[in-house]
Design an enzyme around this catalytic site. Structure first.
Site, PDB file in Angstrom:
ATOM      1  N   TYR A 173      11.228  39.990  20.809  1.00 35.03           N
ATOM      2  CA  TYR A 173      11.615  38.432  20.580  1.00 35.03           C
ATOM      3  C   TYR A 173      13.441  38.411  19.224  1.00 35.03           C
ATOM      4  O   TYR A 173      14.273  38.113  19.859  1.00 35.03           O
ATOM      5  CB  TYR A 173      10.980  37.331  19.650  1.00 35.03           C
ATOM      6  CG  TYR A 173      11.566  35.938  19.268  1.00 35.03           C
ATOM      7  CD1 TYR A 173      11.927  34.973  20.159  1.00 35.03           C
ATOM      8  CD2 TYR A 173      11.462  35.247  18.256  1.00 35.03           C
ATOM      9  CE1 TYR A 173      11.636  33.856  20.008  1.00 35.03           C
ATOM     10  CE2 TYR A 173      11.997  34.145  17.789  1.00 35.03           C
ATOM     11  CZ  TYR A 173      11.788  34.071  18.676  1.00 35.03           C
ATOM     12  OH  TYR A 173      12.787  32.399  18.848  1.00 35.03           O
ATOM     13  N   GLY A 176      15.779  40.154  21.326  1.00 37.93           N
ATOM     14  CA  GLY A 176      16.653  39.909  22.071  1.00 37.93           C
ATOM     15  C   GLY A 176      17.417  39.045  21.464  1.00 37.93           C
ATOM     16  O   GLY A 176      18.456  39.201  22.802  1.00 37.93           O
ATOM     17  N   GLY A 233      -3.472  36.026   6.554  1.00 38.80           N
ATOM     18  CA  GLY A 233      -3.120  36.485   4.931  1.00 38.80           C
ATOM     19  C   GLY A 233      -3.534  35.929   4.014  1.00 38.80           C
ATOM     20  O   GLY A 233      -4.689  35.460   4.364  1.00 38.80           O
TER      21      GLY A 233
HETATM   22  P1  NAD Z   1       9.424  25.749  23.594  1.00 42.73           P
HETATM   23  O1  NAD Z   1       8.527  27.601  24.115  1.00 42.73           O
HETATM   24  O2  NAD Z   1       8.927  24.838  23.475  1.00 42.73           O
HETATM   25  O3  NAD Z   1      10.744  26.164  24.594  1.00 42.73           O
HETATM   26  C1  NAD Z   1      11.318  27.002  25.403  1.00 42.73           C
HETATM   27  C2  NAD Z   1      11.113  26.137  27.192  1.00 42.73           C
HETATM   28  O4  NAD Z   1      11.831  27.821  27.862  1.00 42.73           O
HETATM   29  C3  NAD Z   1      10.162  26.495  27.827  1.00 42.73           C
HETATM   30  O5  NAD Z   1      10.469  24.684  28.283  1.00 42.73           O
HETATM   31  C4  NAD Z   1       9.754  26.831  28.610  1.00 42.73           C
HETATM   32  O6  NAD Z   1       8.882  26.812  29.323  1.00 42.73           O
HETATM   33  C5  NAD Z   1      11.630  27.947  28.848  1.00 42.73           C
HETATM   34  N1  NAD Z   1      11.051  29.550  28.977  1.00 42.73           N
HETATM   35  C6  NAD Z   1      11.145  30.206  29.260  1.00 42.73           C
HETATM   36  N2  NAD Z   1      11.473  31.460  29.221  1.00 42.73           N
HETATM   37  C7  NAD Z   1      12.013  30.874  30.372  1.00 42.73           C
HETATM   38  C8  NAD Z   1      12.823  31.157  31.944  1.00 42.73           C
HETATM   39  N3  NAD Z   1      13.054  33.530  31.755  1.00 42.73           N
HETATM   40  N4  NAD Z   1      13.858  31.070  32.186  1.00 42.73           N
HETATM   41  C9  NAD Z   1      14.103  29.162  32.201  1.00 42.73           C
HETATM   42  N5  NAD Z   1      13.878  29.017  31.467  1.00 42.73           N
HETATM   43  C10 NAD Z   1      12.442  29.613  30.044  1.00 42.73           C
HETATM   44  O7  NAD Z   1       9.756  26.408  22.390  1.00 42.73           O
HETATM   45  P2  NAD Z   1      11.192  25.185  21.308  1.00 42.73           P
HETATM   46  O8  NAD Z   1      10.591  25.473  20.152  1.00 42.73           O
HETATM   47  O9  NAD Z   1      11.648  24.317  22.061  1.00 42.73           O
HETATM   48  O10 NAD Z   1      12.608  26.853  21.725  1.00 42.73           O
HETATM   49  C11 NAD Z   1      13.449  26.650  22.255  1.00 42.73           C
HETATM   50  C12 NAD Z   1      14.319  27.604  21.207  1.00 42.73           C
HETATM   51  O11 NAD Z   1      14.939  27.380  20.186  1.00 42.73           O
HETATM   52  C13 NAD Z   1      14.209  29.219  22.271  1.00 42.73           C
HETATM   53  O12 NAD Z   1      15.483  29.076  22.349  1.00 42.73           O
HETATM   54  C14 NAD Z   1      14.068  29.423  20.917  1.00 42.73           C
HETATM   55  O13 NAD Z   1      14.175  30.768  20.763  1.00 42.73           O
HETATM   56  C15 NAD Z   1      14.574  28.749  19.612  1.00 42.73           C
HETATM   57  N6  NAD Z   1      14.226  28.680  18.318  1.00 42.73           N
HETATM   58  C16 NAD Z   1      13.763  27.973  18.312  1.00 42.73           C
HETATM   59  C17 NAD Z   1      12.720  27.779  16.926  1.00 42.73           C
HETATM   60  C18 NAD Z   1      11.706  26.748  16.369  1.00 42.73           C
HETATM   61  O14 NAD Z   1      10.993  26.805  15.516  1.00 42.73           O
HETATM   62  N7  NAD Z   1      11.524  26.091  17.499  1.00 42.73           N
HETATM   63  C19 NAD Z   1      13.255  28.685  16.055  1.00 42.73           C
HETATM   64  C20 NAD Z   1      14.517  29.318  16.542  1.00 42.73           C
HETATM   65  C21 NAD Z   1      15.048  29.578  17.762  1.00 42.73           C
END
Ligand code: NAD
Ligand code: UDP
Length: 339
Positions: A173, A176, A233
């Site tokens: 992650y 990536g 932890g």
């Molecule tokens: P989430 O898991 O609820 O949403 C991610 C969405 O992406 C899901 O709907 C999933 O089905 C879709 N997805 C995953 N892989 C995919 C693919 N290969 N092709 C198409 N769709 C795909 O997570 P979230 O909390 O809503 O996070 C959304 C974004 O924000 C992510 O990129 C995450 O890295 C970033 N982010 C979130 C947080 C947080 O605290 N929520 C913090 C840092 C970064």
């Protein structure tokens, strides 16, 4: 144009509205973003493979003529992505803005198939950049505080290069997302692609999946069910929790920010809490009698995390408004309904 039929038979809503693609639009943050963009009059395509997203998050949008959803993997080649967008009332190369959120965000989910996570981050970013380049669209990347890894410096400013273990279990992650940032800035340098990068810190709120595995949803579900609260932890590690509405406001402002602001910009709530403090807050706000249960700390779990949001304040005129207690109350109320 008004009332024109799309390929899926849907009326094309808001033909004069901005045409926006949200990848990961059925997820926690993505679905809130779709709501917000539709309220602003945009025409929204949600592209999601539903790996961690839920139909329920977008069910209320099904009959909205300005909304279309396609099930597809963001890593499956730009032509594949474009072909799927063509199944909506949109033509892929008329998309004006892309929000790239597709990626599992919870450690439990992104570690299940780490190779796939890396592909989603890197190939997904590449495909969205290529789509943006061909369409002349602006593209925003949902990056993460995880690019700072187990930060030595706190709070973390955008200039900090971080402390990531490249071979650890979180690397799929972290690395990536770091590689995705690299691609974004290289596309900007090579092709002049209009990019925006936000580094999101721990965000919580309604529509987190009950089995998401992240700390806020775990603690609330455990408290409401009367199960042990699992602290990994000693619970002295810290996180800074941002309520979802604040986050969505910030990323929308970032997309509309001055043309030459590419970022990265930290978005988060600088209020810093230990995980034990979070557990105690959840217990007190739910009135639960659950007990604290201490479990081993996972490898490479960051010890401290707190955003420096000086840049977001200066450039976006943004700072979070919802304090943790208030946000937790709204989130608990939502989880109670789900249960
Ligand atoms: P989430 O898991 O609820 O949403 C991610 C969405 O992406 C899901 O709907 C999933 O089905 C879709 N997805 C995953 N892989 C995919 C693919 N290969 N092709 C198409 N769709 C795909 O997570 P979230 O909390 O809503 O996070 C959304 C974004 O924000 C992510 O990129 C995450 O890295 C970033 N982010 C979130 C947080 C947080 O605290 N929520 C913090 C840092 C970064
Ligand atoms: N955590 C915990 N109990 C849980 C889930 C998580 O103590 O049931 C801890 C985890 O070890 C980390 C913090 O809470 O220190 C935040 O974890 P989360 O998975 O929400 O996100 P992270 O910021 O680690 O990506």
């Amino acid at each position: 144009m008004n009332g024109e039929n799309g390929e899926n038979g849907k009326l094309m809503g808001n033909p004069n509205g901005k045409k926006v693609l949200v990848t990961g639009g059925a997820g926690f943050l993505g679905s809130h973003l779709c709501d917000r963009l539709l309220k602003e009059g945009a025409s929204v395509v949600c592209l999601d493979n539903f790996m961690t997203g839920q139909e329920a998050n977008i069910a209320h949008l099904k009959d909205n003529p300005a909304f279309s959803a396609v099930r597809h993997d963001v890593a499956d080649g730009v032509d594949g992505v474009a072909a799927y967008i063509s199944r909506t009332p949109h033509k892929p190369y008329t998309i004006e803005e892309i929000y790239n959120l597709a990626c599992p965000a919870s450690p439990v989910h992104y570690q299940k198939d780490p190779v796939r996570t890396l592909k989603t981050s890197v190939w997904g970013a590449l495909n969205m950049l290529e789509l943006a380049r061909r369409a002349g669209a602006k593209v925003l990347q949902a990056s993460t505080s995880e690019v700072y890894g187990d930060a030595i410096l706190s709070p973390q400013p955008e200039s900090y290069h971080g402390n990531v273990n490249p071979i650890g279990i979180r690397a799929c992650y972290d690395e990536g997302k770091r590689a995705a940032e690299t691609l974004f800035f290289d596309y900007r340098r090579m092709y002049g692609t209009r990019i925006k990068v936000v580094r999101i810190f721990n965000t919580y709120g309604p529509r987190m999946h009950p089995a998401d595995g992240r700390v806020v949803s775990n603690f609330i579900m455990q408290a409401l069910r009367g199960e042990d609260i699992t602290i990994y932890g000693d619970g002295r590690q810290t996180r800074s929790f941002c309520y979802v509405d604040d986050l969505i406001e910030a990323i929308c402002r970032m997309m509309q920010s001055r043309e030459d602001l590419a970022g990265p910009v930290n978005i988060g709530n600088p209020g810093e809490f230990t995980i034990r403090e979070l557990a105690e807050k959840v217990l007190s706000l739910t009135g639960s009698r659950s007990k604290l249960a201490f479990q081993p700390l996972p490898q490479d779990d960051p010890q401290q995390r707190k955003p420096d949001i000086g840049l977001a304040k200066a450039e976006l005129g943004w700072e979070p408004r919802v304090p943790l207690d208030e946000g937790l109350k709204m989130t608990i109320a939502w989880f109670k309904e789900v249960l």
